[in-house]
Design a protein around this motif. Structure first.
Motif, short mmCIF file in Angstrom:
data_model
loop_
_atom_site.label_atom_id
_atom_site.label_comp_id
_atom_site.label_asym_id
_atom_site.label_seq_id
_atom_site.Cartn_x
_atom_site.Cartn_y
_atom_site.Cartn_z
N LYS A 1 -9.83 0.89 -5.49
CA LYS A 1 -9.59 1.50 -4.17
C LYS A 1 -10.77 2.40 -3.81
CE LYS A 1 -7.56 3.48 -0.57
NZ LYS A 1 -6.65 4.60 -0.82
N HIS B 1 0.85 -1.20 0.00
CA HIS B 1 0.00 0.00 0.00
C HIS B 1 0.88 1.25 0.00
CE1 HIS B 1 -3.86 2.16 1.10
NE2 HIS B 1 -2.94 3.11 1.28
N ALA C 1 -2.09 2.54 -4.42
CA ALA C 1 -3.42 2.58 -3.83
C ALA C 1 -4.23 3.80 -4.28
CB ALA C 1 -3.31 2.55 -2.30
#
Length: 552
Positions: free
Chosen positions: A298, A83, A242
């Motif tokens: 996301k 991430h 992300a």
């Protein structure tokens, strides 16, 4: 048989040696299916591992093979950050760095120094301030910015990316006044007179982002490449990016087609992009060499703890009457999750507060049942503050907890103030998640934290900051073992990206992604794990980074 010292190999995007190479004289480690494996040499042909040697190889038998002497250093699988924000990191390298400033005035001084060294072209942008490190513990205001930047629009992001500090010029350009209503999931901080203070929380930041000039295609490409090259220097061979835009994805695809990707990128399509639905309809995508893929989305459910935007079940301990912010209505959140799962995408949802985590898990439970998609390995990004009763649900639903270890050691001085002691039972609860048979993947959330994965390994094992405080570790019962920590940055991170069959461990047939490191991760003292330096980084059998400080 050609022998090469690593320092003599030129860096480029094509192989620097014969098709087959063997790196020996190493202390090799890899976590394979939860078990630590050791080895002394690795042979690879083109982009794949051909042989792993437990004992020392007989080099005399390696005809036509390029021999690389590892000089006794440690070799690990390429580390994976599950991430991060690649574009944001690249931009942070080009903007005012406000990380670790000690006060509001210190931040202003840092900005003034930046302007003296870097000619401005319009806006003054920066990031990294954290009022929790200041004696005041209070948000900054437009007033201090106005005194030195009256005519220049300024926008400085908080360390977590969930608050924006701007001056009056920026408020004017964005049309923000005392009468402006904050968008749902956002807050415009007001002073005692009802005037905007210059701090915007979560979705209210979009009012400013909409008036900041966008990047050109060339700037976007350059920024991404600069970021990826820097990430390779930390031993990262793959990153889960992300929340990226369509323009960002198109640039990655162009770079991959030109064989110009220094590291692997696993992109999560942002549901905030206006073309989000169109790209869902196109379905998942990956390149033939697996350097770039996009098969997940996301979503952000809430804000961050430091800016009191994380959505809690009960009031913040240090702000009664306030429970944080959900960024979507529950109906809209449920719609986004179901739509994405139905399209065959892995859903990765940011959730920090215990209420946000509960709401996300509830929606996952419903949507997974409807779409029959547990094999997509949906994820909760951060999974930071959990109600203890929700911890078992991760394994039950097949949901991955995507954690960032350094968040715990950065937040330790603030989290108890925000939550009180009782709620810490489910805070940054990595051991409880593992004990409940959940799968965790590790990362950093760069540029919120440093992208250096050794900082994350250190925080995972010690629960300490880099001053080795507190002595026994913060909430020390939640520590990971060294094997578990390495696994979370390698094979489990690969699993979280549906790539465990090609990367994440040193095994025959897998991609030749590995790093050579200065210190032995399993022998160095725990408090010194973070000091390790990456000597060289290989991705797809290519040497993409060489540390000039090491004479190899």
């Amino acid at each position: 048989m050609k022998r090469l010292a690593i320092g003599l190999i030129a860096l480029c995007c094509t192989p620097s040696w014969a098709e087959t190479a063997l790196i020996h004289n190493i202390q090799g480690y890899s976590v394979n299916n939860g078990q630590l494996q050791t080895f002394s040499a690795v042979k690879f042909t083109d982009d794949k591992i051909e042989q792993v040697y437990i004992d020392k190889p007989d080099l005399a038998l390696e005809k036509g093979v390029t021999i690389i002497d590892g000089r006794g250093k440690t070799l690990l699988p390429g580390l994976i950050d599950a991430h991060g924000h690649v574009l944001g990191y690249g931009q942070s390298l080009q903007r005012v760095d406000l990380v670790a400033t000690q006060s509001e005035l210190d931040a202003i001084s840092r900005a003034q120094s930046f302007v003296k060294q870097t000619p401005l072209q319009g806006w003054l942008l920066g990031r990294g301030w954290n009022q929790e490190l200041w004696d005041s513990k209070t948000f900054p205001t437009k007033t201090s910015l106005d005194k030195v930047f009256a005519d220049t629009p300024v926008a400085f992001g908080r360390i977590d990316g969930h608050a924006l500090w701007v001056n009056s010029k920026t408020l004017q350009l964005a049309g923000i006044t005392a009468a402006t209503k904050a968008p749902e999931g956002g807050e415009i901080i007001l002073d005692s007179q009802g005037q905007p203070t210059g701090v915007l929380i979560d979705n209210a930041m979009n009012l400013v982002y909409e008036v900041i000039p966008g990047m050109t295609a060339a700037q976007l490409e350059s920024t991404l490449v600069t970021a990826m090259e820097s990430l390779a220097s930390y031993g990262l061979t793959s990153v889960h990016d992300a929340g990226v835009s369509i323009d960002n994805i198109n640039t990655y695809q162009a770079l991959a087609k030109a064989n110009a990707m220094p590291i692997r990128i696993n992109a999560m399509l942002s549901v905030e992009d206006p073309q989000y639905a169109t790209y869902l309809a196109k379905g998942p995508f990956k390149t033939a060499d697996n350097m770039f893929k996009m098969d997940s989305v996301k979503i952000s459910a809430d804000g961050a703890l430091g800016s009191r935007g994380a959505s809690l079940l009960a009031d913040y301990s240090d702000q009664h009457g306030h429970k944080g912010l959900m960024l979507y209505s529950n109906d809209k959140l449920a719609e986004l999750i179901l739509e994405s799962m139905t399209a065959g995408f892995q859903v990765n949802t940011h959730a920090i507060g215990d209420n946000a985590n509960k709401v996300v898990l509830d929606n996952y439970q419903t949507a997974i049942a409807k779409t029959k998609s547990p094999t997509l390995r949906h994820r909760v990004e951060h999974a930071q503050i959990l109600e203890v009763s929700d911890i078992n649900r991760f394994a039950e639903l097949g949901v991955i907890a995507s954690i960032q270890a350094t968040h715990a050691t950065s937040d330790k001085n603030m989290a108890e103030n925000r939550l009180g002691k009782a709620r810490l039972a489910g805070a940054y609860a990595w051991r409880k998640l593992l004990n409940a048979n959940a799968r965790i993947a590790n990362g950093s959330d760069f540029p919120v934290e440093s992208p250096n994965p050794y900082f994350g390994l250190h925080a995972s094992v010690t629960r300490q900051d880099r001053d080795n405080q507190p002595l026994d570790g913060w909430l020390s019962a939640e520590k990971l073992t060294r094997i578990e920590a390495l696994d979370s940055f390698t094979l489990s991170a690969a699993y979280a990206g549906h790539q465990e069959t090609i990367i994440g461990s040193i095994e025959v047939g897998k991609k030749a992604d590995f790093i050579l490191v200065s210190d032995d991760y399993f022998e160095v003292e725990p408090e010194d794990i973070w000091r390790s330096k990456v000597i060289s980084t290989w991705v797809n059998g290519r040497l993409v980074y060489q540390n000039s400080q090491f004479d190899m």
